[in-house]
Design a protein around this motif. Structure first.
Motif, PDB file in Angstrom:
ATOM      1  N   ILE A  12     -66.901  -4.446   4.920  1.00  0.00           N
ATOM      2  CA  ILE A  12     -66.394  -4.944   6.201  1.00  0.00           C
ATOM      3  C   ILE A  12     -65.598  -6.212   5.958  1.00  0.00           C
ATOM      4  O   ILE A  12     -66.133  -7.204   5.433  1.00  0.00           O
ATOM      5  CB  ILE A  12     -67.549  -5.240   7.173  1.00  0.00           C
ATOM      6  CG1 ILE A  12     -68.336  -3.957   7.467  1.00  0.00           C
ATOM      7  CG2 ILE A  12     -67.029  -5.868   8.471  1.00  0.00           C
ATOM      8  CD1 ILE A  12     -69.689  -4.191   8.081  1.00  0.00           C
ATOM      9  N   SER A  13     -64.304  -6.191   6.314  1.00  0.00           N
ATOM     10  CA  SER A  13     -63.533  -7.437   6.282  1.00  0.00           C
ATOM     11  C   SER A  13     -63.752  -8.132   7.623  1.00  0.00           C
ATOM     12  O   SER A  13     -63.714  -7.498   8.672  1.00  0.00           O
ATOM     13  CB  SER A  13     -62.057  -7.172   6.011  1.00  0.00           C
ATOM     14  OG  SER A  13     -61.477  -6.375   7.018  1.00  0.00           O
ATOM     15  N   ILE A  14     -63.976  -9.434   7.596  1.00  0.00           N
ATOM     16  CA  ILE A  14     -64.492 -10.146   8.758  1.00  0.00           C
ATOM     17  C   ILE A  14     -63.448 -10.437   9.822  1.00  0.00           C
ATOM     18  O   ILE A  14     -63.780 -10.743  10.973  1.00  0.00           O
ATOM     19  CB  ILE A  14     -65.201 -11.451   8.322  1.00  0.00           C
ATOM     20  CG1 ILE A  14     -66.133 -11.959   9.427  1.00  0.00           C
ATOM     21  CG2 ILE A  14     -64.187 -12.484   7.873  1.00  0.00           C
ATOM     22  CD1 ILE A  14     -67.194 -10.994   9.870  1.00  0.00           C
ATOM     23  N   GLY A  15     -62.163 -10.345   9.473  1.00  0.00           N
ATOM     24  CA  GLY A  15     -61.130 -10.591  10.478  1.00  0.00           C
ATOM     25  C   GLY A  15     -61.031 -12.063  10.852  1.00  0.00           C
ATOM     26  O   GLY A  15     -61.450 -12.955  10.098  1.00  0.00           O
ATOM     27  N   ASP A  16     -60.490 -12.321  12.023  1.00  0.00           N
ATOM     28  CA  ASP A  16     -60.292 -13.695  12.508  1.00  0.00           C
ATOM     29  C   ASP A  16     -61.618 -14.241  13.025  1.00  0.00           C
ATOM     30  O   ASP A  16     -62.146 -13.780  14.037  1.00  0.00           O
ATOM     31  CB  ASP A  16     -59.245 -13.684  13.626  1.00  0.00           C
ATOM     32  CG  ASP A  16     -58.788 -15.081  14.004  1.00  0.00           C
ATOM     33  OD1 ASP A  16     -59.652 -15.947  14.228  1.00  0.00           O
ATOM     34  OD2 ASP A  16     -57.564 -15.309  14.089  1.00  0.00           O
ATOM     35  N   LEU A  17     -62.148 -15.238  12.332  1.00  0.00           N
ATOM     36  CA  LEU A  17     -63.454 -15.789  12.691  1.00  0.00           C
ATOM     37  C   LEU A  17     -63.453 -16.520  14.032  1.00  0.00           C
ATOM     38  O   LEU A  17     -64.525 -16.797  14.590  1.00  0.00           O
ATOM     39  CB  LEU A  17     -63.944 -16.730  11.594  1.00  0.00           C
ATOM     40  CG  LEU A  17     -64.474 -16.039  10.333  1.00  0.00           C
ATOM     41  CD1 LEU A  17     -64.503 -17.000   9.158  1.00  0.00           C
ATOM     42  CD2 LEU A  17     -65.854 -15.455  10.576  1.00  0.00           C
ATOM     43  N   ASN A  18     -62.288 -16.841  14.551  1.00  0.00           N
ATOM     44  CA  ASN A  18     -62.212 -17.461  15.881  1.00  0.00           C
ATOM     45  C   ASN A  18     -62.130 -16.424  16.996  1.00  0.00           C
ATOM     46  O   ASN A  18     -62.104 -16.778  18.177  1.00  0.00           O
ATOM     47  CB  ASN A  18     -61.012 -18.399  15.983  1.00  0.00           C
ATOM     48  CG  ASN A  18     -61.260 -19.723  15.289  1.00  0.00           C
ATOM     49  OD1 ASN A  18     -62.387 -20.053  14.935  1.00  0.00           O
ATOM     50  ND2 ASN A  18     -60.199 -20.495  15.080  1.00  0.00           N
ATOM     51  N   GLY A  19     -62.089 -15.160  16.627  1.00  0.00           N
ATOM     52  CA  GLY A  19     -62.058 -14.075  17.603  1.00  0.00           C
ATOM     53  C   GLY A  19     -63.435 -13.456  17.762  1.00  0.00           C
ATOM     54  O   GLY A  19     -64.457 -14.052  17.405  1.00  0.00           O
ATOM     55  N   GLY A  98     -56.792 -17.869   9.742  1.00  0.00           N
ATOM     56  CA  GLY A  98     -56.037 -16.679   9.389  1.00  0.00           C
ATOM     57  C   GLY A  98     -56.010 -16.435   7.891  1.00  0.00           C
ATOM     58  O   GLY A  98     -56.094 -15.288   7.427  1.00  0.00           O
ATOM     59  N   LYS A  99     -55.921 -17.507   7.114  1.00  0.00           N
ATOM     60  CA  LYS A  99     -55.925 -17.370   5.649  1.00  0.00           C
ATOM     61  C   LYS A  99     -57.260 -16.810   5.150  1.00  0.00           C
ATOM     62  O   LYS A  99     -57.304 -16.010   4.201  1.00  0.00           O
ATOM     63  CB  LYS A  99     -55.638 -18.721   4.990  1.00  0.00           C
ATOM     64  CG  LYS A  99     -54.194 -19.192   5.140  1.00  0.00           C
ATOM     65  CD  LYS A  99     -53.966 -20.517   4.440  1.00  0.00           C
ATOM     66  CE  LYS A  99     -52.489 -20.912   4.449  1.00  0.00           C
ATOM     67  NZ  LYS A  99     -51.977 -21.142   5.798  1.00  0.00           N
ATOM     68  N   TYR A 100     -58.355 -17.217   5.788  1.00  0.00           N
ATOM     69  CA  TYR A 100     -59.666 -16.695   5.379  1.00  0.00           C
ATOM     70  C   TYR A 100     -59.830 -15.232   5.782  1.00  0.00           C
ATOM     71  O   TYR A 100     -60.497 -14.461   5.080  1.00  0.00           O
ATOM     72  CB  TYR A 100     -60.790 -17.564   5.952  1.00  0.00           C
ATOM     73  CG  TYR A 100     -60.917 -18.876   5.222  1.00  0.00           C
ATOM     74  CD1 TYR A 100     -61.491 -18.929   3.948  1.00  0.00           C
ATOM     75  CD2 TYR A 100     -60.444 -20.058   5.770  1.00  0.00           C
ATOM     76  CE1 TYR A 100     -61.587 -20.125   3.256  1.00  0.00           C
ATOM     77  CE2 TYR A 100     -60.534 -21.261   5.086  1.00  0.00           C
ATOM     78  CZ  TYR A 100     -61.106 -21.285   3.829  1.00  0.00           C
ATOM     79  OH  TYR A 100     -61.201 -22.470   3.137  1.00  0.00           O
ATOM     80  N   LYS A 127     -52.150 -11.106  14.022  1.00  0.00           N
ATOM     81  CA  LYS A 127     -50.991 -10.762  13.193  1.00  0.00           C
ATOM     82  C   LYS A 127     -50.048 -11.941  12.963  1.00  0.00           C
ATOM     83  O   LYS A 127     -49.185 -11.890  12.091  1.00  0.00           O
ATOM     84  CB  LYS A 127     -50.233  -9.596  13.817  1.00  0.00           C
ATOM     85  CG  LYS A 127     -50.994  -8.276  13.753  1.00  0.00           C
ATOM     86  CD  LYS A 127     -50.192  -7.146  14.364  1.00  0.00           C
ATOM     87  CE  LYS A 127     -50.878  -5.809  14.140  1.00  0.00           C
ATOM     88  NZ  LYS A 127     -52.215  -5.742  14.726  1.00  0.00           N
ATOM     89  N   TYR A 128     -50.214 -13.014  13.743  1.00  0.00           N
ATOM     90  CA  TYR A 128     -49.341 -14.177  13.605  1.00  0.00           C
ATOM     91  C   TYR A 128     -49.881 -15.167  12.577  1.00  0.00           C
ATOM     92  O   TYR A 128     -49.131 -15.670  11.737  1.00  0.00           O
ATOM     93  CB  TYR A 128     -49.164 -14.860  14.965  1.00  0.00           C
ATOM     94  CG  TYR A 128     -48.607 -13.928  16.003  1.00  0.00           C
ATOM     95  CD1 TYR A 128     -47.253 -13.602  16.039  1.00  0.00           C
ATOM     96  CD2 TYR A 128     -49.449 -13.337  16.942  1.00  0.00           C
ATOM     97  CE1 TYR A 128     -46.748 -12.729  16.984  1.00  0.00           C
ATOM     98  CE2 TYR A 128     -48.951 -12.454  17.894  1.00  0.00           C
ATOM     99  CZ  TYR A 128     -47.602 -12.149  17.908  1.00  0.00           C
ATOM    100  OH  TYR A 128     -47.110 -11.265  18.843  1.00  0.00           O
ATOM    101  N   ASN A 129     -51.176 -15.467  12.612  1.00  0.00           N
ATOM    102  CA  ASN A 129     -51.676 -16.508  11.718  1.00  0.00           C
ATOM    103  C   ASN A 129     -52.037 -16.013  10.323  1.00  0.00           C
ATOM    104  O   ASN A 129     -52.483 -16.797   9.476  1.00  0.00           O
ATOM    105  CB  ASN A 129     -52.864 -17.267  12.359  1.00  0.00           C
ATOM    106  CG  ASN A 129     -54.109 -16.417  12.532  1.00  0.00           C
ATOM    107  OD1 ASN A 129     -54.362 -15.483  11.800  1.00  0.00           O
ATOM    108  ND2 ASN A 129     -54.904 -16.770  13.547  1.00  0.00           N
ATOM    109  N   ILE A 130     -51.836 -14.725  10.049  1.00  0.00           N
ATOM    110  CA  ILE A 130     -52.106 -14.222   8.701  1.00  0.00           C
ATOM    111  C   ILE A 130     -50.883 -14.315   7.796  1.00  0.00           C
ATOM    112  O   ILE A 130     -50.994 -14.126   6.578  1.00  0.00           O
ATOM    113  CB  ILE A 130     -52.589 -12.758   8.722  1.00  0.00           C
ATOM    114  CG1 ILE A 130     -51.517 -11.846   9.330  1.00  0.00           C
ATOM    115  CG2 ILE A 130     -53.917 -12.638   9.459  1.00  0.00           C
ATOM    116  CD1 ILE A 130     -51.792 -10.364   9.180  1.00  0.00           C
ATOM    117  N   GLN A 131     -49.709 -14.592   8.370  1.00  0.00           N
ATOM    118  CA  GLN A 131     -48.475 -14.566   7.584  1.00  0.00           C
ATOM    119  C   GLN A 131     -48.406 -15.758   6.628  1.00  0.00           C
ATOM    120  O   GLN A 131     -48.736 -16.885   6.979  1.00  0.00           O
ATOM    121  CB  GLN A 131     -47.266 -14.570   8.508  1.00  0.00           C
ATOM    122  CG  GLN A 131     -47.237 -13.423   9.510  1.00  0.00           C
ATOM    123  CD  GLN A 131     -47.244 -12.060   8.855  1.00  0.00           C
ATOM    124  OE1 GLN A 131     -46.593 -11.852   7.824  1.00  0.00           O
ATOM    125  NE2 GLN A 131     -47.999 -11.129   9.424  1.00  0.00           N
TER     126      GLN A 131
END
Length: 354
Positions: A12-19, A98-100, A127-131
């Motif tokens: 499981i990739s955790i995704g955006d931890l603020n979401g 996003g980097k994490y 999709k914006y903060n991962i770039q």
């Protein structure tokens, strides 16, 4: 090798931890019965998830590990992809967070490629903060298409409703330019193969939606349906694939025509996903068909507006876990039959071949 259910390792990739990703992951595995279905490995950091646990008063017991050979069945394993602390602010768009999210996803994809996990379920990203210079992809699917063998196709699934896309994350004004005989043939073949090996449907029936209103009205409203989509469908049909269309998209779902087919292919993102999400009642799953490995995800995003408020519905994520396991088992059965065709047993007519 046939694996026991609890030994299927779900990465499981955790995704955006603020979401809401971490919330739906923890809520899914609070039910101990889930640990009888699989062994989860969350790619994140056990201290960060412990803080999330406190926010939601989660009863999940986390087992921190530093290597994948330390995974224990019956526990919620958390692989420490990073060591440093991360400041979490639910509902906030944060480039650092996003980097994490990408650290987690890239590490999980690597483990999937190497066979250290059996399937991958991805929590939502922004999709914006991962770039960054290192990661220049619109989302999960495009990166997986690069890293894994095959041709990725977004297939939305909820029970017997399956909606695939000819084009996905591109602007609407680019859709018509992208359509070609080659693309349509590739996508239809990808869905056909997936329906056979991933869903156990031997003779799948596939419907294709038209690009333009009323499927172009014989060329009156745009030429693409008449000049590209229709002749390509005939060409594919004549070679033995049960593919039909193009159908006018506006009435196709409202008239329940979709129930006659094992999959529907839409020309662009919203044409397929709006009716799918309307019909799937929050239990839909995004499956990346066409690859040599299995990846699913819930059909929602980071939902910043409810993040941290203990309001997230985890059903879509749970269904994503279920589907990943089902497809893993279906592929194993398909491969076993392919190796030993004499093992094929007489089966009643498939319920999906209506």
């Amino acid at each position: 090798m046939v694996k026991n259910a609890e030994n299927i390792i779900v990465g499981i990739s955790i995704g955006d931890l603020n979401g809401i990703g971490s919330e739906v992951v923890l809520k899914t595995f609070e039910d101990a019965r889930m640990l009888e279905l699989c062994t989860p490995v969350i790619f994140a950091n056990v201290k960060a998830l412990s803080l999330v646990k406190k926010t939601f008063e989660s009863t999940s017991l986390l087992h921190g590990i530093d290597r994948l050979d330390q995974v224990i069945s019956g526990k919620i394993n958390v692989l420490n992809v990073w060591r440093e602390g991360v400041d979490l602010n639910f509902g906030v768009n944060d480039d650092i967070v996003g980097k994490y999210a990408i650290k987690s996803f890239v590490a999980a994809t690597k483990a999937l490629k190497e066979g250290l996990i059996d399937v991958l379920v991805t929590a939502p990203i922004n999709k914006y903060n991962i770039q960054s210079e290192e990661f220049k992809f619109p989302g999960h699917t495009d990166y997986l298409d690069q890293e894994l063998e095959g041709n990725a196709l977004m297939l939305m699934v909820q029970d017997n409703l399956r909606v695939g896309l000819l084009t996905d994350h591109i602007p609407v004004n680019e859709v018509a330019k992208q359509l070609s005989e080659t693309l349509i043939i590739q996508k239809i073949e990808t869905i056909r193969k997936s329906l056979i090996q991933d869903f156990g449907i031997n003779k799948p029936k596939i419907a294709v939606l038209g690009l333009n209103p009323h499927a172009g009205d014989n060329g009156v409203i745009g030429k693409e349906d008449e000049q590209i989509i229709k002749p390509t469908i005939k060409k594919i049909f004549d070679k033995g694939t049960l593919v039909y269309g193009p159908f006018a998209a506006d009435g196709f779902f409202g008239s329940n025509q979709y129930e006659k087919y094992d999959a529907v292919i839409a020309s662009y993102h919203d044409q397929g996903l709006i009716p799918f999400k309307t019909l799937s009642f929050g239990k839909g799953v995004n499956y990346t068909a066409g690859l040599n490995k299995i990846r699913t995800s819930p059909d929602h995003g980071t939902a910043y507006e409810i993040a941290g408020k203990n309001k997230a519905d985890y059903n879509s994520f749970k269904e994503a876990v279920y589907l990943a396991i089902d497809i893993f088992n279906s592929r194993n059965e398909y491969e076993e039959i392919s190796r030993n065709p004499m093992k094929i047993k007489e089966k009643p007519e498939e319920k999906n071949n209506r």
